[in-house]
Motif scaffolding. Structure first.
Motif, short mmCIF file in Angstrom:
data_model
loop_
_atom_site.label_atom_id
_atom_site.label_comp_id
_atom_site.label_asym_id
_atom_site.label_seq_id
_atom_site.Cartn_x
_atom_site.Cartn_y
_atom_site.Cartn_z
N MET A 111 -17.33 1.43 -33.09
CA MET A 111 -17.00 2.84 -32.88
C MET A 111 -16.21 3.38 -34.06
SD MET A 111 -15.70 2.80 -28.95
CE MET A 111 -16.83 2.54 -27.61
N PRO A 112 -16.28 4.69 -34.28
CA PRO A 112 -15.39 5.30 -35.28
C PRO A 112 -13.94 5.01 -34.89
CG PRO A 112 -17.07 6.86 -34.55
CD PRO A 112 -17.18 5.66 -33.65
N ALA A 113 -13.07 4.95 -35.87
CA ALA A 113 -11.69 4.50 -35.67
C ALA A 113 -10.94 5.29 -34.59
CB ALA A 113 -10.92 4.57 -36.98
N THR A 114 -11.02 6.60 -34.61
CA THR A 114 -10.25 7.38 -33.63
C THR A 114 -10.77 7.14 -32.22
OG1 THR A 114 -9.90 9.04 -35.34
CG2 THR A 114 -9.32 9.67 -33.10
N ARG A 115 -12.07 7.03 -32.05
CA ARG A 115 -12.66 6.74 -30.73
C ARG A 115 -12.20 5.35 -30.27
NH1 ARG A 115 -14.87 9.89 -26.98
NH2 ARG A 115 -15.65 11.09 -28.71
N ARG A 116 -12.22 4.39 -31.16
CA ARG A 116 -11.75 3.04 -30.82
C ARG A 116 -10.29 3.08 -30.38
NH1 ARG A 116 -13.63 0.66 -34.93
NH2 ARG A 116 -11.85 0.97 -36.28
N HIS A 117 -9.46 3.90 -31.06
CA HIS A 117 -8.05 4.01 -30.68
C HIS A 117 -7.88 4.64 -29.30
CE1 HIS A 117 -6.24 2.37 -34.22
NE2 HIS A 117 -6.99 3.14 -34.97
N LEU A 120 -8.88 1.37 -27.02
CA LEU A 120 -8.06 0.17 -27.16
C LEU A 120 -6.59 0.47 -27.44
CD1 LEU A 120 -10.57 -2.07 -29.13
CD2 LEU A 120 -10.28 -1.80 -26.65
N GLY A 121 -6.26 1.74 -27.67
CA GLY A 121 -4.88 2.16 -27.88
C GLY A 121 -4.37 2.94 -26.70
N VAL A 122 -4.90 4.14 -26.51
CA VAL A 122 -4.40 5.04 -25.46
C VAL A 122 -4.64 4.45 -24.06
CG1 VAL A 122 -4.65 7.31 -24.40
CG2 VAL A 122 -4.62 7.09 -26.88
N LEU A 123 -5.90 4.18 -23.72
CA LEU A 123 -6.17 3.69 -22.36
C LEU A 123 -5.64 2.28 -22.15
CD1 LEU A 123 -9.69 5.01 -21.34
CD2 LEU A 123 -7.46 5.86 -20.70
N ALA A 124 -5.88 1.39 -23.08
CA ALA A 124 -5.38 0.02 -22.93
C ALA A 124 -3.86 -0.02 -22.95
CB ALA A 124 -5.96 -0.89 -24.00
N PRO A 166 -1.27 14.54 -26.57
CA PRO A 166 -1.19 15.09 -27.94
C PRO A 166 -0.16 14.36 -28.81
CG PRO A 166 -1.26 16.88 -26.34
CD PRO A 166 -1.09 15.59 -25.56
N ARG A 167 0.72 13.60 -28.18
CA ARG A 167 1.72 12.83 -28.94
C ARG A 167 1.33 11.36 -29.07
NH1 ARG A 167 4.39 16.02 -25.28
NH2 ARG A 167 4.91 14.22 -24.01
N ALA A 168 0.18 10.98 -28.52
CA ALA A 168 -0.31 9.60 -28.60
C ALA A 168 -1.14 9.48 -29.88
CB ALA A 168 -1.13 9.25 -27.37
N VAL A 169 -0.51 9.09 -30.96
CA VAL A 169 -1.10 9.13 -32.30
C VAL A 169 -1.96 7.89 -32.56
CG1 VAL A 169 -0.56 9.28 -34.76
CG2 VAL A 169 0.89 10.45 -33.09
N PRO A 170 -3.22 8.08 -33.00
CA PRO A 170 -4.04 6.92 -33.35
C PRO A 170 -3.32 6.05 -34.38
CG PRO A 170 -5.33 8.93 -33.44
CD PRO A 170 -3.90 9.34 -33.24
#
Length: 181
Positions: A111-117, A120-124, A166-170
């Motif tokens: 996936m593109p980096a922001t989508r991956r974040h 695996l970042g925001v939801l995880a 909006p504050r959850a930065v990739p």
């Protein structure tokens, strides 16, 4: 909305429909794709459950995810993320939207980096054991279903969590200072 008694799993990614269709016929798994069903028809189908697992391809946070990605890639009009979040919050409160028990994310490394974040970042970051990466294969997803681990549920204050996106930065989600409480 009455919650399904089944374990609800959303399969997300480019090949989600194909992979979900490939799970049809597995013991204790009801695999359904959104296809041309209305949101109401699909929600009722998922709620009825009837199997240990209900696996489908209709991500209830898809609009929020798209808006979050576009927000950080600076490719959407101002306010789109906030509108998507408020629509999701309203749908959650009204019982029209329900978060799944798990997400199985197909091929996140592609996936593109922001989508991956997002995945695996925001939801995880919100519920680590509730987001499981897997290859785009029905057999591998079936294997992942058998290894789903219990863990922390989605944030209790779902509205507050969504409004903080909006504050959850990739590249920073999950790190000190990556989000503002």
């Amino acid at each position: 909305m009455r919650r399904s008694s089944s374990t609800v799993v959303v399969v997300a990614g480019e090949q989600a429909g194909r992979v979900v269709s490939g799970l049809d016929g597995l013991h204790n798994v009801r695999a359904v794709t959104r296809q041309d069903r209305t949101p109401e028809e699909f929600a009722e189908l998922v709620r009825r459950g009837g199997m240990t697992y209900i696996v489908h391809d209709d991500d209830p946070l898809a609009d929020v995810a798209d808006a979050w990605v576009d927000f950080f890639e600076e490719s959407s009009p101002a306010g789109r993320l906030e509108v998507a979040v408020e629509e999701a919050v309203g749908a959650l409160r009204a019982g029209r939207l329900e978060l799944p028990d798990y997400y199985i994310v197909l091929d996140p490394e592609e996936m593109p980096a922001t989508r991956r974040h997002w995945w695996l970042g925001v939801l995880a970051g919100a519920a680590p054991s509730r987001v499981v990466p897997a290859p785009s294969s029905a057999a591998r997803v079936a294997d992942a279903l058998g290894r789903l681990a219990a863990g922390r549920w989605w944030p209790e204050d779902t509205a507050g969590w969504l409004r903080g996106l909006p504050r959850a930065v990739p590249d920073r989600v999950g790190l000190p200072g990556g989000t503002v409480p």
